[in-house]
Design a protein around this motif. Structure first.
Motif, PDB file in Angstrom:
ATOM      1  N   ARG A   1       0.817  -1.300   0.036  1.00 56.44           N
ATOM      2  CA  ARG A   1       0.159  -0.026  -0.137  1.00 56.44           C
ATOM      3  C   ARG A   1       0.761   1.364  -0.022  1.00 56.44           C
ATOM      4  O   ARG A   1       0.485   2.211  -0.526  1.00 56.44           O
ATOM      5  N   LEU A   2       1.912   1.104   0.673  1.00 51.81           N
ATOM      6  CA  LEU A   2       3.165   2.106   0.414  1.00 51.81           C
ATOM      7  C   LEU A   2       3.970   2.275  -0.617  1.00 51.81           C
ATOM      8  O   LEU A   2       4.647   3.427  -0.783  1.00 51.81           O
ATOM      9  N   GLY A   3       3.727   1.519  -1.589  1.00 50.78           N
ATOM     10  CA  GLY A   3       4.562   1.689  -2.528  1.00 50.78           C
ATOM     11  C   GLY A   3       5.964   1.283  -2.439  1.00 50.78           C
ATOM     12  O   GLY A   3       6.718   1.686  -3.289  1.00 50.78           O
ATOM     13  N   LEU A   4       6.419   0.677  -1.369  1.00 54.25           N
ATOM     14  CA  LEU A   4       7.759   0.212  -1.050  1.00 54.25           C
ATOM     15  C   LEU A   4       8.182  -0.740  -2.014  1.00 54.25           C
ATOM     16  O   LEU A   4       7.672  -1.965  -2.163  1.00 54.25           O
ATOM     17  N   ALA A   5       9.305  -0.448  -2.498  1.00 52.95           N
ATOM     18  CA  ALA A   5      10.196  -1.712  -3.393  1.00 52.95           C
ATOM     19  C   ALA A   5      11.071  -2.435  -2.532  1.00 52.95           C
ATOM     20  O   ALA A   5      11.986  -2.075  -2.160  1.00 52.95           O
ATOM     21  N   THR A   6      10.483  -3.835  -2.385  1.00 53.56           N
ATOM     22  CA  THR A   6      11.018  -4.590  -1.599  1.00 53.56           C
ATOM     23  C   THR A   6      11.856  -5.510  -2.622  1.00 53.56           C
ATOM     24  O   THR A   6      12.949  -6.489  -1.823  1.00 53.56           O
ATOM     25  N   GLY A   7      11.443  -6.074  -3.540  1.00 49.81           N
ATOM     26  CA  GLY A   7      12.225  -6.860  -4.582  1.00 49.81           C
ATOM     27  C   GLY A   7      13.452  -5.827  -5.261  1.00 49.81           C
ATOM     28  O   GLY A   7      13.604  -4.728  -5.160  1.00 49.81           O
ATOM     29  N   LYS A   8      14.239  -6.529  -5.947  1.00 50.23           N
ATOM     30  CA  LYS A   8      15.315  -6.006  -6.699  1.00 50.23           C
ATOM     31  C   LYS A   8      14.932  -5.353  -8.141  1.00 50.23           C
ATOM     32  O   LYS A   8      14.009  -5.822  -8.716  1.00 50.23           O
ATOM     33  N   GLN A   9      15.484  -4.156  -8.124  1.00 48.91           N
ATOM     34  CA  GLN A   9      14.941  -3.461  -9.382  1.00 48.91           C
ATOM     35  C   GLN A   9      16.360  -2.810  -9.916  1.00 48.91           C
ATOM     36  O   GLN A   9      17.354  -2.858  -9.108  1.00 48.91           O
ATOM     37  N   ALA A  10      16.296  -2.293 -11.135  1.00 43.26           N
ATOM     38  CA  ALA A  10      17.424  -2.003 -11.792  1.00 43.26           C
ATOM     39  C   ALA A  10      18.378  -0.794 -10.901  1.00 43.26           C
ATOM     40  O   ALA A  10      19.552  -0.579 -10.731  1.00 43.26           O
ATOM     41  N   ASP A  11      17.375   0.038 -10.171  1.00 39.80           N
ATOM     42  CA  ASP A  11      18.335   1.168  -9.600  1.00 39.80           C
ATOM     43  C   ASP A  11      18.054   1.026  -8.038  1.00 39.80           C
ATOM     44  O   ASP A  11      18.129   1.843  -7.305  1.00 39.80           O
TER      45      ASP A  11
END
Length: 457
Positions: free
Chosen positions: A39-49
């Motif tokens: 809901r908070l839009g937290l990126a917990t997985g791996k992304q390019a940046d």
């Protein structure tokens, strides 16, 4: 949405509020946390940046590992955020960016957003704090996040984030109610932070087989103390050296090469903890060069200190040594006992006499009181038993009775006037002490925090 009253709360008010929101202080599991994180839009997985993530678990030494990793990477020019727990004096200590605790306003802003997003989802105090840290880090343009596990690993709140490097500092019997009553069972919980093909650093030379099996099942390369990295002390002087593997590790570890850094100074932190942290740092691929590490590491270590970890003081009003240590299990107690023994030997060489060791002790009710007493009993001459203001604290009278049952002499138990607070016990020990004595403050983070607070008043 938060009420008008909630929107006006300061950090102290928010901390009081979130302590009361969930029925249990500890409630293991990630389901509720993941709902709110999404809901908070937290990126917990791996992304390019995404920043590189180093997650640190273990029974003892987690804070020391985080401190070394943070200091070395910041010295290398990287932007680092660190999340640790618990704190000693101020909650802000838990969330640091570039080595500096974040402002009250940043934490309050995060708490307000979490409160609005959670709706009917109940979160614990630690879960609120973890989400706040991740929100702050997401806006901080970091190169690296260093996350300390609060309890166990598999079901701990920080495990909603995928680790690029997992560090296991040690595995001892602690928090058995939640983690299991054997090292093998506890190792399984701590191995829950491992990720497929990502490197694991283990500061123990002989970890439980279940830890190694968990790493193998995920094809994680394991870097183990005594085999892949080591801290060696010189027999001639007090300098020591580190040898380990350097390079961005893959699933086979073949991209790494052996590196030795010699003539390192004695530091305030244990060499074994520094060694494990250095191995993790050297696997990030973020250091400028081997030569840079050789040149910079002695200076970094000479100025590195972690409050409350075998931290020595010499109060101006008392001719004694005071050591404060947050140790609260047998393994940490044994390390503290060795430090006390070394200090006694130094005092003997300097003064020609052996002073008394006066232990100010207050502990949580769920700890191994017998094991902790046995770790310190040969060094302790007098016990000053106290309690602090927390429901989980074992009342001073009960702890004193336990120590009597464990074999503590009647004459070694110094009575503290009621109420037997930590501060009052420390003041009594200072009054009783004579030149050459050592006062030990230990048993819990809260024990140390209470005395530190009183000394700063």
């Amino acid at each position: 949405m938060g009420t008008a009253t909630e929107s006006e709360l300061d950090l102290a008010g928010w901390l009081t509020r979130i302590q009361q929101l969930h029925p249990n202080e500890i409630d293991m599991g990630l389901e509720r946390l993941n709902i709110v994180a999404r809901r908070l839009g937290l990126a917990t997985g791996k992304q390019a940046d995404s920043p590189l993530v180093i997650t640190v678990t273990g029974t003892n030494g987690k804070g020391s590992h985080v401190a070394v990793i943070d200091a070395v990477l910041r010295a290398a020019g990287k932007r680092v955020g660190s999340y640790t727990s618990p704190h000693l004096l101020h909650y802000n200590e838990r969330i640091c960016v570039q080595g500096v605790p974040v402002a009250d306003s940043a934490i309050v802003q995060a708490f307000v957003a979490i409160e609005q997003a959670r709706q009917d989802v109940s979160l614990t105090y630690f879960e609120f704090g973890t989400l706040a840290a991740l929100m702050i880090f997401q806006e901080a343009d970091l190169d690296v996040m260093v996350l300390e596990v609060g309890l166990g690993g598999r079901l701990d709140a920080v495990n909603i984030v995928d680790a690029d490097i997992a560090v296991v500092t040690s595995i001892g019997l602690d928090h058995q109610e939640w983690l299991g009553d054997t090292r093998e069972a506890i190792a399984v919980e701590k191995a829950g932070i491992f990720r497929h093909r990502k490197p694991v650093v283990c500061t123990e030379s002989d970890p439980p087989i279940t830890l190694l099996q968990a790493a193998s099942a995920l094809s994680c390369p394991v870097y183990r103390a005594g085999r892949d990295f080591i801290a060696s002390t010189s027999l001639v002087d007090e300098r020591w050296h580190w040898r380990g593997r350097m390079g961005a590790a893959n699933s086979t570890g073949r991209q790494t090469q052996t590196l030795t850094v010699a003539n390192l100074p004695v530091a305030a932190l244990a060499p074994s903890n520094i060694a494990g942290a250095l191995q993790a740092v050297c696997l990030t691929g973020l250091l400028p060069s081997e030569d840079w590490l050789q040149a910079q590491l002695p200076q970094i270590l000479s100025t590195l200190m972690l409050p409350g970890r075998q931290q020595w003081f010499h109060p101006p009003r008392f001719p004694v040594s005071v050591v404060m240590d947050v140790a609260h299990n047998p393994q940490a107690g044994q390390a503290l006992a060795k430090a006390i023994q070394c200090q006694r030997q130094q005092i003997l060489l300097q003064t020609g006499r052996i002073g008394s060791v006066r232990v100010v002790l207050a502990m949580m009710a769920d700890k191994d009181h017998a094991g902790f007493y046995q770790a310190l009993e040969k060094q302790a001459d007098f016990w000053y038993i106290a309690h602090f203001d927390l429901p989980r604290c074992l009342p001073a009278e009960k702890l004193a009775n336990l120590l009597h049952g464990f074999g503590a002499r009647q004459g070694s138990m110094v009575p503290i006037s009621s109420p037997a607070t930590v501060t009052r016990a420390f003041q009594t020990a200072c009054t009783d002490a004579v030149a050459g004595d050592i006062i030990v403050v230990t048993g819990s983070f809260i024990t140390v925090s209470d005395v530190m607070s009183s000394m700063s008043d």
